[in-house]
Scaffold this active site. Sequence first.
Site, PDB file in Angstrom:
ATOM      1  N   GLY A  42       0.778  -1.203   0.115  1.00 31.62           N
ATOM      2  CA  GLY A  42       0.014   0.009   0.035  1.00 31.62           C
ATOM      3  C   GLY A  42       0.742   1.200  -0.066  1.00 31.62           C
ATOM      4  O   GLY A  42       0.486   2.240   0.613  1.00 31.62           O
ATOM      5  N   SER A  43       2.075   1.202  -0.628  1.00 37.83           N
ATOM      6  CA  SER A  43       2.788   2.597  -0.528  1.00 37.83           C
ATOM      7  C   SER A  43       2.027   3.425  -1.658  1.00 37.83           C
ATOM      8  O   SER A  43       2.210   4.860  -1.159  1.00 37.83           O
ATOM      9  CB  SER A  43       4.198   2.260  -1.106  1.00 37.83           C
ATOM     10  OG  SER A  43       4.336   2.089  -2.481  1.00 37.83           O
ATOM     11  N   ASN A  44       1.369   3.079  -2.659  1.00 35.94           N
ATOM     12  CA  ASN A  44       0.758   4.268  -3.505  1.00 35.94           C
ATOM     13  C   ASN A  44      -0.428   4.699  -2.666  1.00 35.94           C
ATOM     14  O   ASN A  44      -0.545   5.961  -2.563  1.00 35.94           O
ATOM     15  CB  ASN A  44       0.236   3.395  -4.728  1.00 35.94           C
ATOM     16  CG  ASN A  44       1.090   3.394  -5.904  1.00 35.94           C
ATOM     17  OD1 ASN A  44       1.493   4.443  -6.367  1.00 35.94           O
ATOM     18  ND2 ASN A  44       1.441   2.237  -6.154  1.00 35.94           N
ATOM     19  N   LYS A  64      -7.044  -9.045  -6.273  1.00 41.23           N
ATOM     20  CA  LYS A  64      -8.242 -10.053  -6.710  1.00 41.23           C
ATOM     21  C   LYS A  64      -9.385  -9.149  -7.599  1.00 41.23           C
ATOM     22  O   LYS A  64      -9.328  -7.898  -7.815  1.00 41.23           O
ATOM     23  CB  LYS A  64      -9.224 -10.073  -5.389  1.00 41.23           C
ATOM     24  CG  LYS A  64      -8.565 -10.788  -4.248  1.00 41.23           C
ATOM     25  CD  LYS A  64      -8.147 -12.149  -4.727  1.00 41.23           C
ATOM     26  CE  LYS A  64      -7.295 -12.956  -3.618  1.00 41.23           C
ATOM     27  NZ  LYS A  64      -6.988 -14.274  -4.005  1.00 41.23           N
ATOM     28  N   ASN A  68      -7.563   1.711 -11.370  1.00 44.01           N
ATOM     29  CA  ASN A  68      -6.366   0.776 -10.931  1.00 44.01           C
ATOM     30  C   ASN A  68      -4.992   1.251 -11.509  1.00 44.01           C
ATOM     31  O   ASN A  68      -5.060   2.097 -12.713  1.00 44.01           O
ATOM     32  CB  ASN A  68      -6.581  -0.501 -11.738  1.00 44.01           C
ATOM     33  CG  ASN A  68      -5.331  -1.690 -11.384  1.00 44.01           C
ATOM     34  OD1 ASN A  68      -4.868  -1.531 -10.155  1.00 44.01           O
ATOM     35  ND2 ASN A  68      -4.878  -2.486 -12.231  1.00 44.01           N
ATOM     36  N   HIS A 109      -1.138   0.349 -13.055  1.00 42.26           N
ATOM     37  CA  HIS A 109      -0.628  -0.930 -13.455  1.00 42.26           C
ATOM     38  C   HIS A 109       0.879  -0.589 -13.926  1.00 42.26           C
ATOM     39  O   HIS A 109       1.057   0.493 -14.699  1.00 42.26           O
ATOM     40  CB  HIS A 109      -1.399  -1.274 -14.689  1.00 42.26           C
ATOM     41  CG  HIS A 109      -0.535  -2.709 -15.264  1.00 42.26           C
ATOM     42  ND1 HIS A 109      -0.875  -3.915 -14.661  1.00 42.26           N
ATOM     43  CD2 HIS A 109       0.121  -2.838 -16.296  1.00 42.26           C
ATOM     44  CE1 HIS A 109      -0.088  -4.624 -15.192  1.00 42.26           C
ATOM     45  NE2 HIS A 109       0.355  -4.343 -16.237  1.00 42.26           N
ATOM     46  N   ASP A 111      -6.849  -5.748 -16.139  1.00 43.57           N
ATOM     47  CA  ASP A 111      -5.909  -4.723 -16.688  1.00 43.57           C
ATOM     48  C   ASP A 111      -6.421  -4.324 -18.335  1.00 43.57           C
ATOM     49  O   ASP A 111      -5.849  -3.896 -19.210  1.00 43.57           O
ATOM     50  CB  ASP A 111      -4.477  -5.347 -16.945  1.00 43.57           C
ATOM     51  CG  ASP A 111      -3.786  -5.561 -15.841  1.00 43.57           C
ATOM     52  OD1 ASP A 111      -4.187  -5.114 -14.612  1.00 43.57           O
ATOM     53  OD2 ASP A 111      -3.003  -6.584 -15.839  1.00 43.57           O
ATOM     54  N   GLU A 130       5.379   5.842  -9.874  1.00 41.95           N
ATOM     55  CA  GLU A 130       4.055   5.609  -9.641  1.00 41.95           C
ATOM     56  C   GLU A 130       3.347   6.550  -8.782  1.00 41.95           C
ATOM     57  O   GLU A 130       2.372   7.220  -8.704  1.00 41.95           O
ATOM     58  CB  GLU A 130       3.512   4.214  -9.367  1.00 41.95           C
ATOM     59  CG  GLU A 130       3.642   3.322 -10.338  1.00 41.95           C
ATOM     60  CD  GLU A 130       3.521   1.810  -9.694  1.00 41.95           C
ATOM     61  OE1 GLU A 130       2.312   1.546  -9.118  1.00 41.95           O
ATOM     62  OE2 GLU A 130       3.937   0.946 -10.103  1.00 41.95           O
TER      63      GLU A 130
END
Length: 202
Positions: free
Chosen positions: A12-14, A91, A107, A109, A150, A179
Site C-alpha cells: 500500500g505504498s501508493n 483480486k 487501477n 498498473h 488490466d 507511480e
Amino acid sequence: MINIAFLASHTGSNMQVIIDACKNNELNMNPVIIISNNSKSVALKRAKIEKIPYYCLNSKQFPNPVDLDEIILEKLLYHKAQLIILAGYMKKIGKKTLLNYKDRILNIHPALLPKYGGKGMYGLNVHKTVLENKEKETGISIHIVDEKYDHGKIISQIKIPIPKSVTPEQLQQKVLKYEHTFFVETLKKISLKNNKLTITIK
Ligand code: GRF
C-alpha cells in the site's frame, strides 16, 4: 471533496502517498475506507495508524464470491465511498460492486497497457517480461476497472526509459517511485459530477 476507498493486498505504498496528499490538501479527496483481502498486509497496518476505517474481507471468510462481493459493496456504501482506488489489489472486483461503481474504480498498473497486462502480469513478472522483450521503455498506466484484468479504458499513461543492464527488481523500484507521483498527479485531474468521472487534461 470526493470520498475515496482503497482496496489493497500488500504494501500500500501508493495508497499511503495518496492519503498523505489528502492530508496536506494537495488532493480534494477524503479517504473513508480501506479494504484488504490480506489480514497481514501492511496496507491494513497503515489504515490503523491513519485511523481510517478498515476491513479484511476475503474468500476464507466468504467462500461464495457472490457473498464476498455483497459484503464489500455493503461496506463501501456504508462509508459513502464515491471513488474506488485499487492500490495493488490482487483480486477481481465482483459484479455488483462493478455495476454500482461503474467507471468509478481506478487501477494503477506498473507497465504500458495494453501490451503488458492481463492474467499473470503482476509483481516482478511484468518487469521480467518487459526486459525479456528487450523494450527500450516501460511505463505506468492508470485505467478504469472492468470485469477483465488490466482491460478497462486507460485514463492516463506515462512512458519511462529503461536504463541499460537493469534487473527486474531495480526496474520495479524505479517504476514504483514514478507511480507515487504519477498517481497523485492523475487524481488531481479527476472530478466527479453526479457520479460521473471526468478527467481534465490541462
Ligand atoms: C504497484 O506497482 C501497482 O502498480 C500494482 O501493484 C503495486 C502496488 O504497490 N498494481 P504498493 O502496494 O502501492 O506499494
